[in-house]
Design a protein around this motif. Structure first.
Motif, PDB file in Angstrom:
ATOM      1  N   PRO A 144       0.826  -1.218   0.000  1.00 55.75           N
ATOM      2  CA  PRO A 144       0.000   0.000   0.000  1.00 55.75           C
ATOM      3  C   PRO A 144       0.858   1.264   0.000  1.00 55.75           C
ATOM      4  N   GLU A 145       0.392   2.288  -0.722  1.00 55.93           N
ATOM      5  CA  GLU A 145       1.055   3.596  -0.771  1.00 55.93           C
ATOM      6  C   GLU A 145       2.532   3.439  -1.123  1.00 55.93           C
ATOM      7  N   ALA A 146       2.804   2.683  -2.177  1.00 55.80           N
ATOM      8  CA  ALA A 146       4.174   2.315  -2.526  1.00 55.80           C
ATOM      9  C   ALA A 146       5.085   3.530  -2.710  1.00 55.80           C
ATOM     10  N   GLN A 163       7.615  -8.845   4.141  1.00 57.42           N
ATOM     11  CA  GLN A 163       7.750  -9.977   3.228  1.00 57.42           C
ATOM     12  C   GLN A 163       7.493  -9.547   1.791  1.00 57.42           C
ATOM     13  N   ARG A 164       6.589  -8.608   1.589  1.00 58.41           N
ATOM     14  CA  ARG A 164       6.345  -8.084   0.241  1.00 58.41           C
ATOM     15  C   ARG A 164       7.580  -7.364  -0.293  1.00 58.41           C
ATOM     16  N   VAL A 165       8.273  -6.635   0.591  1.00 55.60           N
ATOM     17  CA  VAL A 165       9.503  -5.954   0.171  1.00 55.60           C
ATOM     18  C   VAL A 165      10.566  -6.973  -0.218  1.00 55.60           C
ATOM     19  N   MET A 166      10.678  -8.069   0.567  1.00 52.45           N
ATOM     20  CA  MET A 166      11.634  -9.124   0.232  1.00 52.45           C
ATOM     21  C   MET A 166      11.328  -9.721  -1.138  1.00 52.45           C
ATOM     22  N   ILE A 167      10.044  -9.904  -1.431  1.00 46.15           N
ATOM     23  CA  ILE A 167       9.654 -10.446  -2.737  1.00 46.15           C
ATOM     24  C   ILE A 167      10.007  -9.457  -3.840  1.00 46.15           C
TER      25      ILE A 167
END
Length: 531
Positions: A144-146, A163-167
């Motif tokens: 959200p709000e990248a 975890q989304r950042v790691m992906i």
């Protein structure tokens, strides 16, 4: 037939030890085609992660060696590849997602700097072009709000967001192969479902192959095309997921499939509560103005009231950020809070540190990550006996060791482990040591904060049985915090459901799991059933 994207043949891995090399992976052969997901499953110590880390050569060399075998990625042999070539592959052709993003992300660098580094190394992008790509990646992983998060640090994100950042980092350079090592283990069921959906979507969109490592067969069933089962460093069974799950041929695979926590806790007698909480509130500063003045607060726990009777287990469930752990720490006076907390008839909010100290032995805690909560510089015996030195000063060193040995045996571990250190134990053994450290003081209440989330299903079942046995033997009260609703149902007499710092539903475990009232509770249960 075309050559597989990844081909592993007769792989062997050994680690140097005091008595010479010990082989931890023996004769492993796997193949993975482009666009396919292969799951590697098994208990802790089975060799899953060691096999996966052998592909990008990330094991602790030279302590680790490969006595034999071959690893070929797009036809290129990696076992003896030069370091420079491996560096160009890591983060480029080959991406990797690790289990715990908080320890994988640099706490001192912003998201922009960490993701930008891999773009600079592999693509040589300018800062402006890299920034556009970083925003694109963060939007791709649905953060959200990248665009507003580029200057954020890892500690400012939730577990699911990290975890989304790691992906995003792993897919930044459009890898052909993505290795995902337990990427959903510590996430609650709704976030876990979102991450699995995201990985499946990215695989389709980018045409990646994925090696997915997990001990959770329910997750594997949702995401993988094929599965390989590892036991003691060997592949004991592999095939299409639907075939292996429906008709497992190896006894070990059948054991893994059957290893679900079951049963119900023993009934508890009615009576006055051991712990009673009224209007509990915990606020964290969210915005600061000039001179450091706080402009607004985040209410992490907002007006919570509950009670726990002697011998009862109260399950606390909810998504990440719902306030579960903050509530548990506030109940133990380990987190500043407002409101009334009454334990065994005493109002804890009126006690200073000196008067609260004698009650500490009656209120203990077991944390989610035993490896992080156990001192690596202390032996098991020293860890368990540490509280005795504070609360039972009349005991000498021999007396403390004897009590530590008794506690170790009571949690099902051999007395010989007293001289071991945490890094020499498995995850399940470390968690049993954490339980032993709590029960050695003969407490009346234990807060269990996600004690099973990082454990294999078979080890989870064993720990649940142990906790129920100790509860029956000693009349313990538990506050059981977890995102794993199957474990909560097996452990709890009553359940409270938390959402945004408040209790949105409470009742008997049977009623909550069979006839939930609130839509939020129904959504949690639906996500759990499909996890």
């Amino acid at each position: 037939m075309s050559e597989p994207l990844l081909s592993i043949r007769d792989l062997e891995v050994a680690f140097d030890g005091e008595n010479g090399p010990t082989r931890v992976v023996e004769g492993v052969s796997l193949s993975l085609n482009a666009g396919e997901t292969l799951a590697l499953v098994g208990e802790s110590g089975s060799g899953k992660s060691v096999t996966a880390l052998s592909i990008p050569r990330l094991l602790p060399y030279p302590q680790a060696t490969h006595p034999g075998g071959s690893i070929r990625l797009e036809g290129e042999e990696l076992i003896h590849a030069p370091v420079a070539r491996l560096r160009s592959l890591r983060g480029g052709t080959l991406g990797m997602i690790f289990q715990e993003p908080m320890t994988s992300l640099n706490p001192l660098h912003t998201l922009e700097k960490q993701i930008g580094e891999t773009l600079r190394i592999h693509q040589g992008l300018s800062p402006a072009t890299a920034r556009e790509r970083i925003v694109e990646l963060l939007e791709m992983v649905r953060l959200p709000e990248a665009a507003d998060r580029l200057g954020a640090y890892p500690h400012q994100l939730s577990g699911g967001q990290r975890q989304r950042v790691m992906i995003a980092m792993a897919i930044a350079n459009s890898p052909r192969l993505l290795i995902a090592d337990e990427p959903t283990t510590a996430l609650d069921v709704t976030i876990q479902a979102e991450i699995l959906e995201l990985l499946a979507d990215l695989r389709r969109r980018l045409g990646m192959a994925m090696l997915f490592i997990s001990h959770d067969l329910n997750v594997v069933q949702r995401i993988a095309d094929r599965v390989a089962v590892m036991q003691s460093g060997r592949i004991v069974e592999q095939g299409r997921v639907e075939a292996v799950f429906a008709r497992p041929t190896h006894g070990y695979t059948r054991m893994l499939l059957d290893a679900e926590p079951d049963g119900r806790p023993a009934p508890v007698a009615d009576g006055p509560p051991l712990l009673e909480v009224r209007d509990l509130r915990v606020a964290f500063p969210r915005r600061r103005g000039p001179f450091g003045r706080v402009r607004s607060h985040l209410m992490a726990v907002d007006g919570v009231g509950l009670g726990v009777r002697p011998g009862e287990t109260l399950g606390v469930v909810g998504e990440s950020g719902s306030g579960k752990t903050t509530l548990g720490m506030a109940l133990l006076r380990l987190q500043p809070a407002k409101g009334r907390i009454t334990f065994d008839g005493q109002d804890l909010s009126r006690l200073d540190k000196r008067r609260l100290r004698p009650l500490r032995r009656s209120m203990q805690v077991v944390f989610q990550d035993p490896f992080g909560s156990l001192s690596p510089r202390m032996s098991v015996g020293q860890i368990i006996a540490e509280g005795l030195a504070v609360h039972e000063r009349a005991l000498d060193a021999n007396g403390r060791e004897a009590r530590a040995r008794e506690a170790l045996v009571e949690v099902g571990l051999a007395p010989e482990l007293l001289r071991r250190f945490p890094h020499e134990l498995s995850g399940g053994q470390r968690q049993r040591v954490a339980v032993a450290r709590a029960i050695v003081l003969k407490p009346r209440l234990i807060v269990l904060d996600e004690p099973t989330s990082a454990l294999d299903r078979s080890v989870q079942s064993q720990l649940v049985d142990l906790l129920r046995t100790l509860q029956a033997r000693h009349g313990l009260s538990y506050i059981f915090i977890s995102h794993d609703l199957k474990v909560v149902r097996a452990m709890s007499h009553r359940v409270v459901v938390m959402q945004a710092g408040r209790i949105c539903e409470t009742g008997s475990a049977e009623r909550i799991f069979t006839d939930p009232v609130e839509p939020y509770t129904r959504r949690l249960l639906a996500a759990s059933l499909h996890a």
